[in-house]
Structure formats: structure tokens, C-alpha cells
Design a protein around this motif. Structure first.
Motif, mmCIF file in Angstrom:
data_model
loop_
_atom_site.group_PDB
_atom_site.id
_atom_site.type_symbol
_atom_site.label_atom_id
_atom_site.label_comp_id
_atom_site.label_asym_id
_atom_site.label_seq_id
_atom_site.Cartn_x
_atom_site.Cartn_y
_atom_site.Cartn_z
ATOM 1 N N GLU A 44 4.004 3.152 2.121
ATOM 2 C CA GLU A 44 3.366 2.821 3.508
ATOM 3 C C GLU A 44 1.946 2.600 3.264
ATOM 4 O OE1 GLU A 44 4.354 5.469 6.725
ATOM 5 O OE2 GLU A 44 6.572 5.651 6.222
ATOM 6 N N GLU A 45 1.054 3.599 2.658
ATOM 7 C CA GLU A 45 -0.320 3.505 2.509
ATOM 8 C C GLU A 45 -0.833 2.004 1.669
ATOM 9 O OE1 GLU A 45 -4.295 4.436 2.583
ATOM 10 O OE2 GLU A 45 -2.668 4.960 3.811
ATOM 11 N N LEU A 46 0.195 1.843 0.601
ATOM 12 C CA LEU A 46 0.114 0.758 -0.323
ATOM 13 C C LEU A 46 0.033 -0.380 0.782
ATOM 14 C CD1 LEU A 46 -0.681 -0.162 -3.170
ATOM 15 C CD2 LEU A 46 1.992 -0.089 -3.238
ATOM 16 N N VAL A 47 1.072 -0.623 1.328
ATOM 17 C CA VAL A 47 1.429 -1.810 2.553
ATOM 18 C C VAL A 47 0.279 -2.156 3.418
ATOM 19 C CG1 VAL A 47 2.876 -2.928 4.148
ATOM 20 C CG2 VAL A 47 3.861 -1.942 2.199
ATOM 21 N N ARG A 48 -0.429 -0.893 3.751
ATOM 22 C CA ARG A 48 -1.362 -0.870 4.586
ATOM 23 C C ARG A 48 -2.603 -1.470 3.833
ATOM 24 N NH1 ARG A 48 -5.659 1.730 6.344
ATOM 25 N NH2 ARG A 48 -5.412 3.656 4.875
ATOM 26 N N ARG A 49 -2.945 -0.901 2.922
ATOM 27 C CA ARG A 49 -4.059 -1.363 2.023
ATOM 28 C C ARG A 49 -4.003 -2.677 1.554
ATOM 29 N NH1 ARG A 49 -7.378 3.357 -0.464
ATOM 30 N NH2 ARG A 49 -7.067 5.024 1.226
ATOM 31 N N THR A 50 -2.842 -3.071 0.986
ATOM 32 C CA THR A 50 -2.940 -4.311 0.131
ATOM 33 C C THR A 50 -2.069 -5.571 0.971
ATOM 34 O OG1 THR A 50 -0.937 -3.804 -1.137
ATOM 35 C CG2 THR A 50 -3.020 -3.040 -1.978
ATOM 36 N N HIS A 51 -1.067 -4.921 1.872
ATOM 37 C CA HIS A 51 -0.124 -6.138 2.658
ATOM 38 C C HIS A 51 0.879 -6.469 1.604
ATOM 39 C CE1 HIS A 51 -3.056 -5.870 5.879
ATOM 40 N NE2 HIS A 51 -3.933 -6.113 5.088
ATOM 41 N N GLN A 52 1.159 -5.759 0.512
ATOM 42 C CA GLN A 52 2.249 -6.229 -0.339
ATOM 43 C C GLN A 52 3.134 -5.074 -0.515
ATOM 44 O OE1 GLN A 52 1.915 -8.845 -2.254
ATOM 45 N NE2 GLN A 52 0.195 -9.365 -1.340
ATOM 46 N N MET A 53 4.528 -5.523 -0.774
ATOM 47 C CA MET A 53 5.654 -4.663 -0.741
ATOM 48 C C MET A 53 6.140 -4.779 -2.168
ATOM 49 S SD MET A 53 7.403 -5.449 3.205
ATOM 50 C CE MET A 53 8.428 -4.152 2.887
ATOM 51 N N GLY A 54 5.742 -5.776 -2.719
ATOM 52 C CA GLY A 54 6.239 -5.680 -4.207
ATOM 53 C C GLY A 54 5.370 -4.978 -5.119
ATOM 54 N N THR A 55 6.029 -4.668 -6.339
ATOM 55 C CA THR A 55 5.479 -4.026 -7.565
ATOM 56 C C THR A 55 5.391 -4.895 -8.743
ATOM 57 O OG1 THR A 55 7.382 -2.836 -8.063
ATOM 58 C CG2 THR A 55 6.027 -1.715 -6.479
ATOM 59 N N PRO A 56 4.585 -4.649 -9.464
ATOM 60 C CA PRO A 56 3.537 -3.579 -9.574
ATOM 61 C C PRO A 56 2.126 -3.652 -8.788
ATOM 62 C CG PRO A 56 3.160 -4.641 -11.722
ATOM 63 C CD PRO A 56 4.455 -5.233 -10.815
ATOM 64 N N VAL A 57 1.476 -2.677 -8.160
ATOM 65 C CA VAL A 57 0.084 -2.906 -7.733
ATOM 66 C C VAL A 57 -0.612 -1.883 -8.593
ATOM 67 C CG1 VAL A 57 -1.398 -2.603 -5.775
ATOM 68 C CG2 VAL A 57 1.263 -3.749 -5.406
ATOM 69 N N GLN A 59 -4.163 -0.193 -9.241
ATOM 70 C CA GLN A 59 -5.407 0.088 -8.475
ATOM 71 C C GLN A 59 -6.489 0.525 -9.680
ATOM 72 O OE1 GLN A 59 -5.211 3.283 -5.544
ATOM 73 N NE2 GLN A 59 -7.419 2.996 -4.981
ATOM 74 N N ILE A 60 -7.631 -0.038 -9.770
ATOM 75 C CA ILE A 60 -8.617 0.090 -10.806
ATOM 76 C C ILE A 60 -9.970 0.595 -9.711
ATOM 77 C CG2 ILE A 60 -10.114 -0.548 -12.792
ATOM 78 C CD1 ILE A 60 -7.613 -2.252 -13.679
ATOM 79 N N GLY A 61 -10.255 1.823 -9.860
ATOM 80 C CA GLY A 61 -11.146 2.201 -9.042
ATOM 81 C C GLY A 61 -10.933 2.034 -7.585
ATOM 82 N N SER A 62 -11.591 1.414 -6.857
ATOM 83 C CA SER A 62 -11.285 0.852 -5.397
ATOM 84 C C SER A 62 -10.690 -0.375 -5.270
ATOM 85 C CB SER A 62 -12.418 1.044 -4.414
ATOM 86 O OG SER A 62 -13.432 0.299 -5.051
ATOM 87 N N GLN A 63 -10.495 -1.135 -6.362
ATOM 88 C CA GLN A 63 -9.871 -2.486 -6.321
ATOM 89 C C GLN A 63 -8.195 -2.669 -6.676
ATOM 90 O OE1 GLN A 63 -12.050 -5.345 -5.532
ATOM 91 N NE2 GLN A 63 -13.390 -3.831 -4.909
ATOM 92 N N TYR A 64 -7.815 -3.559 -6.089
ATOM 93 C CA TYR A 64 -6.293 -3.608 -6.273
ATOM 94 C C TYR A 64 -6.044 -5.117 -7.121
ATOM 95 C CZ TYR A 64 -5.550 0.300 -3.036
ATOM 96 O OH TYR A 64 -5.690 1.416 -2.298
ATOM 97 N N ILE A 65 -4.892 -4.988 -7.707
ATOM 98 C CA ILE A 65 -4.399 -6.074 -8.522
ATOM 99 C C ILE A 65 -3.220 -5.967 -8.177
ATOM 100 C CG2 ILE A 65 -4.023 -7.051 -10.888
ATOM 101 C CD1 ILE A 65 -6.268 -5.559 -11.810
ATOM 102 N N ILE A 66 -2.499 -7.128 -7.732
ATOM 103 C CA ILE A 66 -1.337 -7.425 -7.237
ATOM 104 C C ILE A 66 -0.377 -8.132 -8.588
ATOM 105 C CG2 ILE A 66 0.458 -8.614 -5.564
ATOM 106 C CD1 ILE A 66 -2.068 -6.477 -4.458
ATOM 107 N N GLY A 67 0.459 -7.562 -9.110
ATOM 108 C CA GLY A 67 1.331 -7.825 -10.397
ATOM 109 C C GLY A 67 0.507 -7.677 -11.529
#
Length: 80
Positions: A44-57, A59-67
Motif C-alpha cells: 500500500e505504501e509503495l502504491v501511495r508513493r510511486t502509483h505503481q503496482m508492478g515489481t520490481p520497484v 528505492q535508492i535513497g529517497s528516489q524510486y526506479i520503476i522496473g
């Protein structure tokens, strides 16, 4: 190089998740893994922060990479 926290949000049957984790191991980068199929609050937290439901996501520091985006990972880690 390992001055920033790395977290990989995964699911058990995700081939790109395995590739991402393998890549971090090759680089000698320590990371924590969150299996969102077993942790609904993390999902739930991941979807809230990234709006993504797929993996991998990733997180490096405070930044997110989708896929699994090797170029973005390298860039964020300062690898040439």
C-alpha cells in the motif's frame, strides 16, 4: 559506493526482480528486500508513493526506479 540505502520491492515470481537483486549482488551493493506479496502495508505504501503496482520497484535513497533499469541504477549509484 555503498553510502546510500537500497531497497528492492519484489514478488516471488518476478524475473526482473531476480535480475535486479542479482545485479546489486554483482556490484557488491547491499540491499534490503521487501516482498510486497507478503507485506500488504508495504504494498500500500509503495502504491501511495510511486502509483505503481508492478515489481520490481527499486528505492535508492529517497528516489524510486520503476522496473529494472540498469542505466538509471548506475546513474543513481554514480557508476560509469
Amino acid at each position: 559506493m555503498q553510502h546510500v540505502k537500497v531497497k528492492v520491492y519484489t514478488t516471488p515470481n518476478c524475473p526482473w526482480c531476480r535480475k535486479a537483486k542479482s545485479y546489486f549482488r554483482e556490484l557488491g551493493i547491499k540491499f534490503s528486500e521487501v516482498d510486497v506479496s507478503r507485506d500488504p502495508k508495504a504494498a500500500e505504501e509503495l502504491v501511495r508513493r510511486t502509483h505503481q503496482m508492478g515489481t520490481p520497484v527499486i528505492q535508492i535513497g529517497s528516489q524510486y526506479i520503476i522496473g529494472f533499469d540498469k542505466n538509471k541504477i548506475d546513474s543513481m549509484l554514480g557508476i560509469n
